[in-house]
Design an enzyme around this catalytic site. Sequence first.
Site, PDB file in Angstrom:
ATOM      1  N   TYR A   1      -1.782  -0.080  11.063  1.00 41.80           N
ATOM      2  CA  TYR A   1      -2.060  -0.777   9.805  1.00 41.80           C
ATOM      3  C   TYR A   1      -0.909  -0.582   8.826  1.00 41.80           C
ATOM      4  O   TYR A   1      -0.377  -1.549   8.263  1.00 41.80           O
ATOM      5  CB  TYR A   1      -3.365  -0.292   9.177  1.00 41.80           C
ATOM      6  CG  TYR A   1      -3.428  -0.589   7.701  1.00 41.80           C
ATOM      7  CD1 TYR A   1      -3.471  -1.908   7.244  1.00 41.80           C
ATOM      8  CD2 TYR A   1      -3.432   0.435   6.755  1.00 41.80           C
ATOM      9  CE1 TYR A   1      -3.500  -2.193   5.879  1.00 41.80           C
ATOM     10  CE2 TYR A   1      -3.466   0.153   5.392  1.00 41.80           C
ATOM     11  CZ  TYR A   1      -3.502  -1.158   4.960  1.00 41.80           C
ATOM     12  OH  TYR A   1      -3.531  -1.428   3.619  1.00 41.80           O
TER      13      TYR A   1
ATOM     14  N   LYS B   1       1.740  -3.407   7.202  1.00 41.84           N
ATOM     15  CA  LYS B   1       1.959  -3.616   5.764  1.00 41.84           C
ATOM     16  C   LYS B   1       3.416  -3.358   5.381  1.00 41.84           C
ATOM     17  O   LYS B   1       3.978  -4.037   4.519  1.00 41.84           O
ATOM     18  CB  LYS B   1       1.024  -2.731   4.951  1.00 41.84           C
ATOM     19  CG  LYS B   1      -0.447  -3.114   5.058  1.00 41.84           C
ATOM     20  CD  LYS B   1      -0.718  -4.517   4.528  1.00 41.84           C
ATOM     21  CE  LYS B   1      -0.631  -4.581   3.015  1.00 41.84           C
ATOM     22  NZ  LYS B   1      -0.996  -5.927   2.505  1.00 41.84           N
TER      23      LYS B   1
ATOM     24  N   THR C   1       0.833  -1.203   0.000  1.00 43.07           N
ATOM     25  CA  THR C   1       0.000   0.000   0.000  1.00 43.07           C
ATOM     26  C   THR C   1       0.865   1.250   0.000  1.00 43.07           C
ATOM     27  O   THR C   1       2.008   1.227   0.488  1.00 43.07           O
ATOM     28  CB  THR C   1      -0.921   0.025   1.233  1.00 43.07           C
ATOM     29  OG1 THR C   1      -1.575   1.298   1.343  1.00 43.07           O
ATOM     30  CG2 THR C   1      -0.137  -0.197   2.518  1.00 43.07           C
ATOM     31  N   ASP C   2       0.307   2.342  -0.518  1.00 38.62           N
ATOM     32  CA  ASP C   2       1.026   3.618  -0.479  1.00 38.62           C
ATOM     33  C   ASP C   2       1.174   4.143   0.938  1.00 38.62           C
ATOM     34  O   ASP C   2       2.002   5.019   1.200  1.00 38.62           O
ATOM     35  CB  ASP C   2       0.354   4.654  -1.372  1.00 38.62           C
ATOM     36  CG  ASP C   2      -1.073   5.003  -0.965  1.00 38.62           C
ATOM     37  OD1 ASP C   2      -1.632   4.358  -0.045  1.00 38.62           O
ATOM     38  OD2 ASP C   2      -1.659   5.903  -1.596  1.00 38.62           O
ATOM     39  N   GLU C   3       0.407   3.615   1.872  1.00 35.21           N
ATOM     40  CA  GLU C   3       0.466   4.118   3.244  1.00 35.21           C
ATOM     41  C   GLU C   3       1.798   3.807   3.921  1.00 35.21           C
ATOM     42  O   GLU C   3       2.125   4.410   4.952  1.00 35.21           O
ATOM     43  CB  GLU C   3      -0.707   3.575   4.063  1.00 35.21           C
ATOM     44  CG  GLU C   3      -2.053   4.054   3.534  1.00 35.21           C
ATOM     45  CD  GLU C   3      -3.191   3.832   4.506  1.00 35.21           C
ATOM     46  OE1 GLU C   3      -2.955   3.931   5.732  1.00 35.21           O
ATOM     47  OE2 GLU C   3      -4.309   3.571   4.044  1.00 35.21           O
TER      48      GLU C   3
END
Length: 337
Positions: A149, A153, A125-127
């Site tokens: 979260y 990831k 994810t970009d997060e």
Amino acid sequence: MVEVLVTGGAGFIGSNFVEFALAAHPDWRITTLDKLTYAGRLENLREVMDHPRHRFVRGDVADAAVARPLVAAAEVVVHFAAETHVDRAIQDAGAFIRTDVYGTFVLLAAAREAPGLRRFLQISTDEVYGSVAAGASTETDELRPRNPYAASKAGADRLAFSYWATHGVPVVIARASNNYGPRQFPEKMIPLFVSNALDNLPLPLYGDGRQSRDWLHVTDHCRALDLLLERGRPGETYNVGGGSELENVALTRLILDLLDRPASLLRHVPDRPGHDRRYRLDTAKLRALGWTPQIEFGPGLRAVVEWYRDNEWWWRPIKEADPAFRAYYEQQYGNVL
């Protein structure tokens, strides 16, 4: 037949990928592995459950007894399975560490021993980049996750890379921006706001609503993953961004306009802790392989809003009859709406 294992395939992105892949690859036989937690639903696989080249296995990626033989039989593993909602991670991060990090370890350990495996696609994810004040994140930027979260990831992302670097597992990593599309669980912004607006309920917008996200239609995401399975280089990471950056408050107003609902339904609520202000991805590396997003955000959002409007059978039982969802919603928004 190419044997493909899709983990988390009863979730939002996973189920869309299973449908996409079965249509795109008549020589693929897909096994879907899913634990069927709250966001993994057999309804998401309704169109493919009886497909002759698809089978469903209920199980946990963190359970080696279940996961190991499935990985051993696969030529391709596409690993979606994860806990994904930031708000839930803030409430209780334990499940995120177990599934997102330990579950990925179990799969990678099995992949290391799998005799015929030629690709392990890790869905990130970009997060993991954290908040981006200006410009766009490139694949070589520092990872600075700011919520549990995103940290889970990032851990899985780097663990996957380490199994390529150390053991030669053919890992490719895809970091995608915010997805939208049909069958997204109604805790996420677009399906929550659309379904609330349909019922003339408040749309709870965090803080000033000026947080900015880059939106990617789930079908364009599936197209990118399909390309990476063919042309992505093991050990490499690729950003997958829709190129449609929009502030949350603007998105909220678009949803209200599309459903002809009053602006008074927009309700500002206290911001969540550690809320990243902005994400943006540089996708030049993926575009060099021949991918560009095909679904423009305006028409794409309109079609998705229409899907939720026309498919209440899918989301209404979750919001009205699922006690776990009601408890989550009350805990998250009950004191502020």
